[in-house]
Design a protein around this motif. Sequence first.
Motif, PDB file in Angstrom:
ATOM      1  N   PHE A   1    -101.870 -44.924  11.576  1.00  0.00           N
ATOM      2  CA  PHE A   1    -102.909 -44.621  12.557  1.00  0.00           C
ATOM      3  C   PHE A   1    -103.908 -45.778  12.643  1.00  0.00           C
ATOM      4  O   PHE A   1    -104.282 -46.202  13.739  1.00  0.00           O
ATOM      5  CB  PHE A   1    -103.626 -43.313  12.187  1.00  0.00           C
ATOM      6  CG  PHE A   1    -104.621 -42.866  13.208  1.00  0.00           C
ATOM      7  CD1 PHE A   1    -104.198 -42.223  14.363  1.00  0.00           C
ATOM      8  CD2 PHE A   1    -105.974 -43.079  13.026  1.00  0.00           C
ATOM      9  CE1 PHE A   1    -105.112 -41.801  15.318  1.00  0.00           C
ATOM     10  CE2 PHE A   1    -106.895 -42.663  13.975  1.00  0.00           C
ATOM     11  CZ  PHE A   1    -106.469 -42.025  15.126  1.00  0.00           C
ATOM     12  N   PHE A   2    -104.343 -46.310  11.505  1.00  0.00           N
ATOM     13  CA  PHE A   2    -105.274 -47.447  11.497  1.00  0.00           C
ATOM     14  C   PHE A   2    -104.659 -48.662  12.184  1.00  0.00           C
ATOM     15  O   PHE A   2    -105.325 -49.337  12.972  1.00  0.00           O
ATOM     16  CB  PHE A   2    -105.680 -47.831  10.060  1.00  0.00           C
ATOM     17  CG  PHE A   2    -106.913 -47.131   9.581  1.00  0.00           C
ATOM     18  CD1 PHE A   2    -108.172 -47.553   9.983  1.00  0.00           C
ATOM     19  CD2 PHE A   2    -106.817 -46.042   8.725  1.00  0.00           C
ATOM     20  CE1 PHE A   2    -109.316 -46.902   9.538  1.00  0.00           C
ATOM     21  CE2 PHE A   2    -107.955 -45.392   8.276  1.00  0.00           C
ATOM     22  CZ  PHE A   2    -109.210 -45.814   8.685  1.00  0.00           C
ATOM     23  N   MET A   3    -103.406 -48.936  11.850  1.00  0.00           N
ATOM     24  CA  MET A   3    -102.748 -50.102  12.449  1.00  0.00           C
ATOM     25  C   MET A   3    -102.658 -49.952  13.969  1.00  0.00           C
ATOM     26  O   MET A   3    -102.854 -50.920  14.713  1.00  0.00           O
ATOM     27  CB  MET A   3    -101.351 -50.289  11.852  1.00  0.00           C
ATOM     28  CG  MET A   3    -101.366 -50.707  10.394  1.00  0.00           C
ATOM     29  SD  MET A   3     -99.716 -50.728   9.661  1.00  0.00           S
ATOM     30  CE  MET A   3     -99.140 -52.320  10.243  1.00  0.00           C
ATOM     31  N   SER A   4    -102.400 -48.744  14.413  1.00  0.00           N
ATOM     32  CA  SER A   4    -102.244 -48.504  15.841  1.00  0.00           C
ATOM     33  C   SER A   4    -103.588 -48.469  16.563  1.00  0.00           C
ATOM     34  O   SER A   4    -103.785 -49.170  17.548  1.00  0.00           O
ATOM     35  CB  SER A   4    -101.506 -47.183  16.066  1.00  0.00           C
ATOM     36  OG  SER A   4    -101.487 -46.844  17.433  1.00  0.00           O
ATOM     37  N   LYS A   5    -104.518 -47.677  16.067  1.00  0.00           N
ATOM     38  CA  LYS A   5    -105.752 -47.425  16.808  1.00  0.00           C
ATOM     39  C   LYS A   5    -106.897 -48.378  16.460  1.00  0.00           C
ATOM     40  O   LYS A   5    -107.695 -48.696  17.327  1.00  0.00           O
ATOM     41  CB  LYS A   5    -106.212 -45.970  16.587  1.00  0.00           C
ATOM     42  CG  LYS A   5    -105.181 -44.969  17.045  1.00  0.00           C
ATOM     43  CD  LYS A   5    -104.869 -45.160  18.522  1.00  0.00           C
ATOM     44  CE  LYS A   5    -103.707 -44.322  18.965  1.00  0.00           C
ATOM     45  NZ  LYS A   5    -103.252 -44.647  20.294  1.00  0.00           N
ATOM     46  N   ILE A   6    -106.974 -48.825  15.242  1.00  0.00           N
ATOM     47  CA  ILE A   6    -108.066 -49.716  14.853  1.00  0.00           C
ATOM     48  C   ILE A   6    -107.663 -51.173  15.049  1.00  0.00           C
ATOM     49  O   ILE A   6    -108.409 -51.965  15.633  1.00  0.00           O
ATOM     50  CB  ILE A   6    -108.511 -49.473  13.381  1.00  0.00           C
ATOM     51  CG1 ILE A   6    -108.823 -47.993  13.139  1.00  0.00           C
ATOM     52  CG2 ILE A   6    -109.673 -50.372  13.016  1.00  0.00           C
ATOM     53  CD1 ILE A   6    -109.924 -47.403  13.998  1.00  0.00           C
ATOM     54  N   GLU A   7    -106.466 -51.526  14.561  1.00  0.00           N
ATOM     55  CA  GLU A   7    -106.009 -52.903  14.684  1.00  0.00           C
ATOM     56  C   GLU A   7    -105.358 -53.175  16.044  1.00  0.00           C
ATOM     57  O   GLU A   7    -105.125 -54.327  16.396  1.00  0.00           O
ATOM     58  CB  GLU A   7    -105.028 -53.225  13.553  1.00  0.00           C
ATOM     59  CG  GLU A   7    -105.669 -53.153  12.170  1.00  0.00           C
ATOM     60  CD  GLU A   7    -104.662 -53.318  11.038  1.00  0.00           C
ATOM     61  OE1 GLU A   7    -103.502 -53.713  11.304  1.00  0.00           O
ATOM     62  OE2 GLU A   7    -105.034 -53.023   9.893  1.00  0.00           O
TER      63      GLU A   7
ATOM     64  N   LYS B   1     -93.901 -50.999  17.922  1.00  0.00           N
ATOM     65  CA  LYS B   1     -92.805 -51.870  17.493  1.00  0.00           C
ATOM     66  C   LYS B   1     -93.265 -52.804  16.369  1.00  0.00           C
ATOM     67  O   LYS B   1     -92.555 -53.003  15.378  1.00  0.00           O
ATOM     68  CB  LYS B   1     -92.296 -52.681  18.691  1.00  0.00           C
ATOM     69  CG  LYS B   1     -91.060 -53.493  18.408  1.00  0.00           C
ATOM     70  CD  LYS B   1     -90.558 -54.168  19.674  1.00  0.00           C
ATOM     71  CE  LYS B   1     -89.286 -54.958  19.400  1.00  0.00           C
ATOM     72  NZ  LYS B   1     -88.778 -55.602  20.603  1.00  0.00           N
ATOM     73  N   GLU B   2     -94.474 -53.362  16.514  1.00  0.00           N
ATOM     74  CA  GLU B   2     -95.017 -54.252  15.479  1.00  0.00           C
ATOM     75  C   GLU B   2     -95.205 -53.507  14.160  1.00  0.00           C
ATOM     76  O   GLU B   2     -94.879 -54.025  13.091  1.00  0.00           O
ATOM     77  CB  GLU B   2     -96.385 -54.801  15.906  1.00  0.00           C
ATOM     78  CG  GLU B   2     -96.385 -55.737  17.082  1.00  0.00           C
ATOM     79  CD  GLU B   2     -97.803 -56.113  17.463  1.00  0.00           C
ATOM     80  OE1 GLU B   2     -98.414 -56.947  16.757  1.00  0.00           O
ATOM     81  OE2 GLU B   2     -98.302 -55.564  18.464  1.00  0.00           O
ATOM     82  N   ILE B   3     -95.755 -52.302  14.253  1.00  0.00           N
ATOM     83  CA  ILE B   3     -95.994 -51.497  13.048  1.00  0.00           C
ATOM     84  C   ILE B   3     -94.673 -51.188  12.358  1.00  0.00           C
ATOM     85  O   ILE B   3     -94.549 -51.317  11.129  1.00  0.00           O
ATOM     86  CB  ILE B   3     -96.741 -50.196  13.411  1.00  0.00           C
ATOM     87  CG1 ILE B   3     -98.123 -50.521  13.994  1.00  0.00           C
ATOM     88  CG2 ILE B   3     -96.872 -49.291  12.194  1.00  0.00           C
ATOM     89  CD1 ILE B   3     -98.819 -49.332  14.633  1.00  0.00           C
ATOM     90  N   ALA B   4     -93.670 -50.815  13.151  1.00  0.00           N
ATOM     91  CA  ALA B   4     -92.357 -50.480  12.595  1.00  0.00           C
ATOM     92  C   ALA B   4     -91.767 -51.676  11.860  1.00  0.00           C
ATOM     93  O   ALA B   4     -91.230 -51.537  10.751  1.00  0.00           O
ATOM     94  CB  ALA B   4     -91.417 -50.018  13.710  1.00  0.00           C
ATOM     95  N   GLN B   5     -91.867 -52.856  12.469  1.00  0.00           N
ATOM     96  CA  GLN B   5     -91.324 -54.058  11.822  1.00  0.00           C
ATOM     97  C   GLN B   5     -92.101 -54.398  10.556  1.00  0.00           C
ATOM     98  O   GLN B   5     -91.516 -54.730   9.518  1.00  0.00           O
ATOM     99  CB  GLN B   5     -91.366 -55.237  12.803  1.00  0.00           C
ATOM    100  CG  GLN B   5     -90.358 -55.123  13.917  1.00  0.00           C
ATOM    101  CD  GLN B   5     -90.525 -56.209  14.979  1.00  0.00           C
ATOM    102  OE1 GLN B   5     -91.546 -56.877  15.046  1.00  0.00           O
ATOM    103  NE2 GLN B   5     -89.496 -56.360  15.817  1.00  0.00           N
ATOM    104  N   GLU B   6     -93.419 -54.321  10.626  1.00  0.00           N
ATOM    105  CA  GLU B   6     -94.257 -54.685   9.485  1.00  0.00           C
ATOM    106  C   GLU B   6     -94.050 -53.744   8.297  1.00  0.00           C
ATOM    107  O   GLU B   6     -94.044 -54.187   7.148  1.00  0.00           O
ATOM    108  CB  GLU B   6     -95.729 -54.664   9.928  1.00  0.00           C
ATOM    109  CG  GLU B   6     -96.654 -55.368   8.969  1.00  0.00           C
ATOM    110  CD  GLU B   6     -98.062 -55.487   9.540  1.00  0.00           C
ATOM    111  OE1 GLU B   6     -99.009 -55.212   8.778  1.00  0.00           O
ATOM    112  OE2 GLU B   6     -98.192 -55.857  10.723  1.00  0.00           O
TER     113      GLU B   6
END
Length: 167
Positions: free
Chosen positions: A115-121, A126-131
Amino acid sequence: MKHFATEYVISDEDAENIVQDVFVELWENKEMLNMHMNLIAYLFTTIKNKCLNHMRHKIVVQNTATKMQEEYLISLRMNLDSLEAFDNKLFSDQDIEKIINRALDSLPEKCRTIFFMSKIEGKKQKEIAQELNISINTVGTQIGIAYKKLRTELKDYLPIMLFLLSL
């Protein structure tokens, strides 16, 4: 024939359209006409059936519009009640921050991270999934879980929840 149709569909325009459609269909299918057929009975029966279909359609459209308006009014009432209950003087910036942090802390760790990666960052799924080396579906599911839990945690704080969900 238009007068006949108007008795049922009420609108002159709708009645004209129905009668016109019947005559267009008659013209397009003129080869199918049987010389022994009672043309007047055929036309009135066809107009009657078109009127029935038209009225059924109007009823479905009206019922749908009514249901959507009722749902909209319920939503408006909930928002109004929430805003009326929300007293800005009760919350300082620190109180709001505590409420948000408590709600975010209630999320499972992986869910909170996503959630932080998506909404805050502002990262894409796709980026989150890869990371994180997980599937895009997992990312979407976790964000959905986060929204659901936050909705539950912040149900008494609708303005804060609306702010969070708009990030």
